[in-house]
Motif scaffolding. Structure first.
Motif, PDB file in Angstrom:
ATOM      1  N   ALA A  13       0.734  -1.079   0.125  1.00 15.44           N
ATOM      2  CA  ALA A  13      -0.007   0.045   0.024  1.00 15.44           C
ATOM      3  C   ALA A  13       0.856   1.247   0.040  1.00 15.44           C
ATOM      4  O   ALA A  13       0.764   2.045  -0.571  1.00 15.44           O
ATOM      5  N   ALA A  14       1.857   1.226   0.700  1.00 16.76           N
ATOM      6  CA  ALA A  14       2.865   2.254   0.850  1.00 16.76           C
ATOM      7  C   ALA A  14       3.574   2.599  -0.783  1.00 16.76           C
ATOM      8  O   ALA A  14       3.732   3.687  -0.984  1.00 16.76           O
ATOM      9  N   THR A  15       3.947   1.627  -1.132  1.00 21.64           N
ATOM     10  CA  THR A  15       4.631   1.581  -2.465  1.00 21.64           C
ATOM     11  C   THR A  15       3.540   1.914  -3.434  1.00 21.64           C
ATOM     12  O   THR A  15       4.025   2.873  -4.607  1.00 21.64           O
ATOM     13  N   LEU A  16       2.387   1.563  -3.557  1.00 22.63           N
ATOM     14  CA  LEU A  16       1.146   1.993  -4.672  1.00 22.63           C
ATOM     15  C   LEU A  16       0.568   3.279  -4.340  1.00 22.63           C
ATOM     16  O   LEU A  16      -0.128   3.782  -5.129  1.00 22.63           O
ATOM     17  N   GLY A  17       0.650   3.749  -3.024  1.00 21.23           N
ATOM     18  CA  GLY A  17       0.182   4.942  -2.822  1.00 21.23           C
ATOM     19  C   GLY A  17      -1.397   4.813  -2.335  1.00 21.23           C
ATOM     20  O   GLY A  17      -2.117   5.326  -2.506  1.00 21.23           O
ATOM     21  N   GLY A  18      -1.695   3.462  -1.798  1.00 22.46           N
ATOM     22  CA  GLY A  18      -2.951   3.104  -1.481  1.00 22.46           C
ATOM     23  C   GLY A  18      -3.461   1.790  -2.001  1.00 22.46           C
ATOM     24  O   GLY A  18      -2.503   1.297  -2.948  1.00 22.46           O
ATOM     25  N   LEU A  19      -4.414   1.399  -1.839  1.00 23.47           N
ATOM     26  CA  LEU A  19      -5.326   0.291  -2.501  1.00 23.47           C
ATOM     27  C   LEU A  19      -6.535   0.573  -2.879  1.00 23.47           C
ATOM     28  O   LEU A  19      -7.315   1.225  -2.569  1.00 23.47           O
ATOM     29  N   ASP A  20      -6.730  -0.035  -4.200  1.00 25.62           N
ATOM     30  CA  ASP A  20      -8.002   0.023  -4.953  1.00 25.62           C
ATOM     31  C   ASP A  20      -8.817  -1.147  -4.488  1.00 25.62           C
ATOM     32  O   ASP A  20     -10.006  -1.112  -4.379  1.00 25.62           O
ATOM     33  N   ALA A  21      -8.313  -2.393  -4.267  1.00 22.34           N
ATOM     34  CA  ALA A  21      -8.871  -3.631  -3.842  1.00 22.34           C
ATOM     35  C   ALA A  21      -7.921  -4.704  -3.417  1.00 22.34           C
ATOM     36  O   ALA A  21      -6.433  -4.362  -3.585  1.00 22.34           O
ATOM     37  N   LEU A  22      -8.448  -5.552  -2.603  1.00 23.00           N
ATOM     38  CA  LEU A  22      -7.551  -6.362  -2.066  1.00 23.00           C
ATOM     39  C   LEU A  22      -8.023  -8.039  -2.393  1.00 23.00           C
ATOM     40  O   LEU A  22      -9.229  -7.844  -2.131  1.00 23.00           O
ATOM     41  N   VAL A  42      -6.409 -11.065   9.057  1.00 23.03           N
ATOM     42  CA  VAL A  42      -5.664 -10.268   8.642  1.00 23.03           C
ATOM     43  C   VAL A  42      -6.299  -8.764   8.443  1.00 23.03           C
ATOM     44  O   VAL A  42      -5.901  -7.821   8.542  1.00 23.03           O
ATOM     45  N   LEU A  43      -7.785  -8.874   7.962  1.00 22.42           N
ATOM     46  CA  LEU A  43      -8.467  -7.694   7.775  1.00 22.42           C
ATOM     47  C   LEU A  43      -8.651  -6.713   9.119  1.00 22.42           C
ATOM     48  O   LEU A  43      -8.669  -5.549   9.146  1.00 22.42           O
ATOM     49  N   ASP A  44      -8.751  -7.466  10.278  1.00 19.82           N
ATOM     50  CA  ASP A  44      -8.927  -6.926  11.678  1.00 19.82           C
ATOM     51  C   ASP A  44      -7.743  -5.905  12.010  1.00 19.82           C
ATOM     52  O   ASP A  44      -6.593  -6.309  11.944  1.00 19.82           O
ATOM     53  N   GLY A  45      -8.174  -4.426  12.172  1.00 20.43           N
ATOM     54  CA  GLY A  45      -7.225  -3.456  12.621  1.00 20.43           C
ATOM     55  C   GLY A  45      -6.605  -3.001  11.385  1.00 20.43           C
ATOM     56  O   GLY A  45      -5.754  -2.101  11.452  1.00 20.43           O
ATOM     57  N   MET A  46      -7.166  -3.195  10.367  1.00 20.09           N
ATOM     58  CA  MET A  46      -6.659  -2.590   9.091  1.00 20.09           C
ATOM     59  C   MET A  46      -7.454  -1.347   8.653  1.00 20.09           C
ATOM     60  O   MET A  46      -7.397  -1.047   7.194  1.00 20.09           O
ATOM     61  N   GLY A  47      -8.432  -1.080   9.329  1.00 21.18           N
ATOM     62  CA  GLY A  47      -9.457   0.157   8.880  1.00 21.18           C
ATOM     63  C   GLY A  47      -8.681   1.315   8.525  1.00 21.18           C
ATOM     64  O   GLY A  47      -8.912   2.094   7.646  1.00 21.18           O
ATOM     65  N   TRP A  48      -7.355   1.676   9.146  1.00 17.37           N
ATOM     66  CA  TRP A  48      -6.640   2.691   8.651  1.00 17.37           C
ATOM     67  C   TRP A  48      -6.367   2.880   7.103  1.00 17.37           C
ATOM     68  O   TRP A  48      -5.991   3.782   6.793  1.00 17.37           O
ATOM     69  N   LEU A  49      -6.442   1.435   6.540  1.00 10.23           N
ATOM     70  CA  LEU A  49      -5.980   1.617   5.262  1.00 10.23           C
ATOM     71  C   LEU A  49      -7.239   1.412   4.518  1.00 10.23           C
ATOM     72  O   LEU A  49      -6.974   1.322   3.111  1.00 10.23           O
ATOM     73  N   GLY A  50      -8.308   1.420   5.065  1.00  8.99           N
ATOM     74  CA  GLY A  50      -9.701   1.409   4.272  1.00  8.99           C
ATOM     75  C   GLY A  50     -10.259  -0.160   4.300  1.00  8.99           C
ATOM     76  O   GLY A  50     -11.301  -0.153   3.360  1.00  8.99           O
TER      77      GLY A  50
END
Length: 168
Positions: free
Chosen positions: A87-96, A113-121
């Protein structure tokens, strides 16, 4: 003597990314030759080596072994680490996308994996995830999360045919 490393996603029996210094240590200090290293790295490491139980995530999830719990925790940690780095390299995520054996079949791993990743959307919809729906993200998540079945053998065969320039 199985092990995994602190960087790289461990696989069933392989360690993932490995510091080359580990190999030097194993050859000089432990006296392992190329055959012993090959056996260690390809058959005794990864989830198998970490857990001491199995290389099969289904068996690890069913196990009460503390080492199995630690192997799962490490596996989830490494996935989250890689997602963050990408996500840092790509400048964010469009989808996972979760795919292949574990990603496709383990609702437990996807949720962890997804728990606690709300900061990334990222946010998991528990019901969709447990139902193994194609979209397992919550409606409020900024990033959609998909579960897509894969046929790895078919993909390898198709890429091999294309690379060889044969076929169609």
């Amino acid at each position: 003597m199985g092990f995994s490393t602190l960087d790289g996603l461990p696989m069933g029996t392989r360690p993932g990314q490995l510091d080359p210094g580990v190999l030097l240590f194993l050859t000089t200090a432990k006296g392992l030759d190329a055959n012993a290293l090959t056996d260690l790295l390809y058959k005794q490491s990864g989830l198998e080596g970490l857990s001491g139980v199995s290389n099969d995530m289904r068996e690890l999830e069913a196990s009460q072994s503390p080492r199995a719990r630690e192997a799962i925790g490490y596996f989830v940690h490494r996935i989250r680490y890689e997602i963050g780095g990408l996500a840092a390299t790509l400048g964010g995520l469009d989808a996972l996308v979760f795919c292949a054996g574990i990603g496709e079949h383990s609702a437990t791993i996807r949720k962890a994996v997804l728990d606690g990743m709300g900061w990334l959307g990222l946010a998991c919809d528990e019901a969709r995830n447990l139902a193994h729906a194609t979209v397992v993200s919550s409606d409020s998540a900024r990033v959609r999360v998909f579960v897509i079945p894969t046929n790895e053998e078919l993909m390898i065969a198709e890429h091999t045919v294309a690379t060889a320039g044969v076929g169609k």
